[in-house]
Write a protein that holds these residues in place. Structure first.
Motif, PDB file in Angstrom:
ATOM      1  N   GLN A  23       0.829  -1.204   0.000  1.00 53.83           N
ATOM      2  CA  GLN A  23       0.000   0.000   0.000  1.00 53.83           C
ATOM      3  C   GLN A  23       0.866   1.257   0.000  1.00 53.83           C
ATOM      4  OE1 GLN A  23      -2.184  -1.129   3.555  1.00 53.83           O
ATOM      5  NE2 GLN A  23      -4.078  -1.345   2.368  1.00 53.83           N
ATOM      6  N   LEU A  24       1.920   1.253   0.816  1.00 54.04           N
ATOM      7  CA  LEU A  24       2.804   2.413   0.900  1.00 54.04           C
ATOM      8  C   LEU A  24       3.528   2.639  -0.422  1.00 54.04           C
ATOM      9  CD1 LEU A  24       4.184   4.678   2.475  1.00 54.04           C
ATOM     10  CD2 LEU A  24       5.807   2.971   3.352  1.00 54.04           C
ATOM     11  N   ARG A  25       4.009   1.572  -1.028  1.00 51.18           N
ATOM     12  CA  ARG A  25       4.688   1.723  -2.324  1.00 51.18           C
ATOM     13  C   ARG A  25       3.757   2.342  -3.362  1.00 51.18           C
ATOM     14  NH1 ARG A  25       7.943  -4.090  -2.620  1.00 51.18           N
ATOM     15  NH2 ARG A  25       9.884  -3.319  -1.656  1.00 51.18           N
ATOM     16  N   ALA A  26       2.520   1.883  -3.383  1.00 47.28           N
ATOM     17  CA  ALA A  26       1.560   2.425  -4.341  1.00 47.28           C
ATOM     18  C   ALA A  26       1.260   3.891  -4.050  1.00 47.28           C
ATOM     19  CB  ALA A  26       0.278   1.599  -4.327  1.00 47.28           C
ATOM     20  N   LEU A  27       1.125   4.254  -2.772  1.00 44.83           N
ATOM     21  CA  LEU A  27       0.902   5.654  -2.411  1.00 44.83           C
ATOM     22  C   LEU A  27       2.078   6.528  -2.838  1.00 44.83           C
ATOM     23  CD1 LEU A  27      -0.668   5.587   1.175  1.00 44.83           C
ATOM     24  CD2 LEU A  27      -1.682   6.609  -0.864  1.00 44.83           C
ATOM     25  N   CYS A  28       3.282   6.047  -2.617  1.00 46.33           N
ATOM     26  CA  CYS A  28       4.462   6.814  -3.015  1.00 46.33           C
ATOM     27  C   CYS A  28       4.507   6.987  -4.531  1.00 46.33           C
ATOM     28  CB  CYS A  28       5.729   6.116  -2.526  1.00 46.33           C
ATOM     29  SG  CYS A  28       5.997   6.203  -0.733  1.00 46.33           S
ATOM     30  N   GLU A  30       2.032   7.015  -6.638  1.00 42.00           N
ATOM     31  CA  GLU A  30       0.966   7.927  -7.078  1.00 42.00           C
ATOM     32  C   GLU A  30       1.273   9.383  -6.742  1.00 42.00           C
ATOM     33  OE1 GLU A  30      -1.442   7.321  -8.946  1.00 42.00           O
ATOM     34  OE2 GLU A  30      -2.007   5.210  -8.765  1.00 42.00           O
ATOM     35  N   ASN A  31       2.200   9.614  -5.817  1.00 42.05           N
ATOM     36  CA  ASN A  31       2.489  10.973  -5.373  1.00 42.05           C
ATOM     37  C   ASN A  31       3.872  11.457  -5.770  1.00 42.05           C
ATOM     38  OD1 ASN A  31       0.161  12.122  -3.561  1.00 42.05           O
ATOM     39  ND2 ASN A  31       0.296   9.940  -3.084  1.00 42.05           N
ATOM     40  N   GLY A  32       4.439  10.852  -6.808  1.00 44.04           N
ATOM     41  CA  GLY A  32       5.636  11.395  -7.423  1.00 44.04           C
ATOM     42  C   GLY A  32       6.956  11.032  -6.793  1.00 44.04           C
ATOM     43  N   PHE A  33       6.992   9.979  -5.978  1.00 41.04           N
ATOM     44  CA  PHE A  33       8.256   9.560  -5.387  1.00 41.04           C
ATOM     45  C   PHE A  33       9.082   8.803  -6.424  1.00 41.04           C
ATOM     46  CE2 PHE A  33       5.811  10.591  -1.778  1.00 41.04           C
ATOM     47  CZ  PHE A  33       6.630  10.694  -0.665  1.00 41.04           C
ATOM     48  N   THR A  34      10.349   9.140  -6.521  1.00 38.09           N
ATOM     49  CA  THR A  34      11.237   8.416  -7.425  1.00 38.09           C
ATOM     50  C   THR A  34      11.907   7.231  -6.746  1.00 38.09           C
ATOM     51  OG1 THR A  34      13.052   9.927  -6.870  1.00 38.09           O
ATOM     52  CG2 THR A  34      11.691  10.474  -8.785  1.00 38.09           C
ATOM     53  N   ASP A  35      11.842   7.186  -5.426  1.00 39.08           N
ATOM     54  CA  ASP A  35      12.460   6.094  -4.671  1.00 39.08           C
ATOM     55  C   ASP A  35      11.658   5.900  -3.389  1.00 39.08           C
ATOM     56  OD1 ASP A  35      14.040   4.212  -3.439  1.00 39.08           O
ATOM     57  OD2 ASP A  35      15.773   5.519  -3.153  1.00 39.08           O
ATOM     58  N   ALA A 323      -4.571   3.306  -4.463  1.00 40.51           N
ATOM     59  CA  ALA A 323      -3.313   2.760  -3.963  1.00 40.51           C
ATOM     60  C   ALA A 323      -3.525   1.860  -2.751  1.00 40.51           C
ATOM     61  CB  ALA A 323      -2.358   3.903  -3.604  1.00 40.51           C
ATOM     62  N   VAL A 324      -4.477   2.209  -1.924  1.00 38.07           N
ATOM     63  CA  VAL A 324      -4.657   1.495  -0.659  1.00 38.07           C
ATOM     64  C   VAL A 324      -5.591   0.300  -0.789  1.00 38.07           C
ATOM     65  CG1 VAL A 324      -5.511   1.748   1.712  1.00 38.07           C
ATOM     66  CG2 VAL A 324      -4.108   3.529   0.694  1.00 38.07           C
ATOM     67  N   SER A 325      -6.597   0.384  -1.652  1.00 35.15           N
ATOM     68  CA  SER A 325      -7.566  -0.705  -1.741  1.00 35.15           C
ATOM     69  C   SER A 325      -8.190  -0.779  -3.121  1.00 35.15           C
ATOM     70  CB  SER A 325      -8.676  -0.512  -0.702  1.00 35.15           C
ATOM     71  OG  SER A 325      -9.628  -1.550  -0.785  1.00 35.15           O
TER      72      SER A 325
END
Length: 368
Positions: A23-28, A30-35, A323-325
């Protein structure tokens, strides 16, 4: 109801860490995290041994972080400036779990994380003996919030329980905590504006950011049982520049009324920062939307409406939910747990709080 399948989560019996990690990976993403390496590793250490427990075994401890006793809750902060942050609220559970054991485990997490990330612990050290007695009372002693921004350094916030020595001593602890941090007028400001209805207004959390930034916050949270938007507007007036009509609109759109809100309570918070010594820099109002909707599809529509009225990118909400569900939103209630409105001189915006639903999905129409 059967456990939902979050983004990228196997239909097998994952562990708590595996479920929340995906869930956290998907949230990251979706919000522009590169890592997402650092957020995932911090989540692993935050969960500790409880993270390796299969979901089928149920929660190791009846934590109050989430309705189903999942020890983490996600949130996405949508700043009016366009910036975003992904956050994790969590309780570290000891092995074996217990009130004192959980405190010890959480302190080990702080020692490890502060050393790894170079996080200053001076504020925590100043308050530890006050809020962490040998036999803590109440539903928790202290929780963490991990705050991540794309390509930025991770930040850490600690939540203490004002009632940890009994609810009757909460005012004493809050006043002493403000004094130790040099905020000698903060207690009077908060109580004179937000605690005017006797036992209906109570201290919920005392929180501190663990960093040396001039905008590092000391926050006090106050719950308002059966409050109206008028009560929230009165509390917000302690902060210079707050627009009371925006608070009323927030209540009307998310709760379809101005109150009284007789389900889960509205919560006010004041943020005090070094850069604003003359009073609270920000006011936030938290509305537990899950208590005032039939299901999450209704909650989504209300939150989208509010975001769109203020020019926010409402698609961010759908991305976070996705991302979460993967479950249909109309099939449960509580995935969208609550929403906050942040107003003041140092950042305005809206934050949506998302349940992991690792252990349970309340049925539509369930009062939470």
């Amino acid at each position: 109801m059967p456990r939902p399948v979050g983004a990228n989560v196997s239909v097998a019996d994952p562990t708590l860490f595996e479920h929340t990690r995906d869930q956290l990976r998907a949230l990251c993403a979706e919000n522009g995290f590169t890592d997402d390496t650092r957020p995932v590793e911090l989540l692993r250490h935050l969960l500790g041994p409880a993270g390796g427990r299969p979901l089928s075994a149920g929660p190791a401890w009846p934590t109050d972080v989430a309705d189903d006793a999942t020890p983490v809750e996600f949130s996405v902060a949508l700043d009016d400036s366009g910036d975003r942050a992904v956050r994790i609220l969590g309780e570290t559970v000891g092995q074996p779990p217990g009130a004192a054991e959980n405190v010890a485990a959480a302190r080990r997490f702080l020692d490890r994380t502060s050393a790894t990330l170079g996080i200053p612990t001076g504020r925590f050290d100043a308050l530890a003996d006050l809020f962490l007695p040998e036999e803590p009372q109440g539903k928790f002693a202290f929780w963490y919030s991990l705050i991540f921004r794309p390509d930025g350094a991770a930040k850490l916030k600690v939540y203490f329980n004002p009632a940890v020595r009994g609810p009757e001593r909460a005012p004493e602890l809050v006043a002493e905590a403000f004094g130790r941090l040099g905020l000698h007028d903060a207690y009077d400001t908060a109580t004179q504006n937000a605690m005017v209805r006797g036992d209906a207004d109570t201290f919920s959390f005392f929180a501190v950011d663990l960093d040396d930034d001039p905008l590092s916050r000391v926050k006090l949270y106050i719950s308002h049982d059966a409050a109206t938007s008028d009560d929230a507007e009165r509390a917000a007036k302690a902060v210079v520049g707050v627009e009371p009509e925006r608070i009323r609109e927030f209540c009307e759109v998310l709760g379809t009324d101005t109150g009284p809100f007789t389900g889960r309570p509205l919560v006010s918070s004041y943020s005090f920062v070094e850069a604003a010594p003359d009073g609270p820099a920000n006011y936030s109002l938290y509305l537990p939307v899950r208590s005032y909707v039939h299901d999450d599809a209704v909650a989504r529509e209300r939150v989208r409406t509010f975001l769109e009225r203020h020019g926010a990118d409402a698609s961010t909400l759908d991305a976070a939910l996705r991302a979460v569900s993967r479950r249909p939103l109309a099939d449960g209630v509580g995935l969208l747990a609550h929403v906050s409105l942040r107003l003041g001189r140092y950042g305005t915006g809206t934050t949506v709080y998302l349940s992991s639903e690792a252990y349970d999905v309340p049925a539509p129409g369930t009062a939470l």
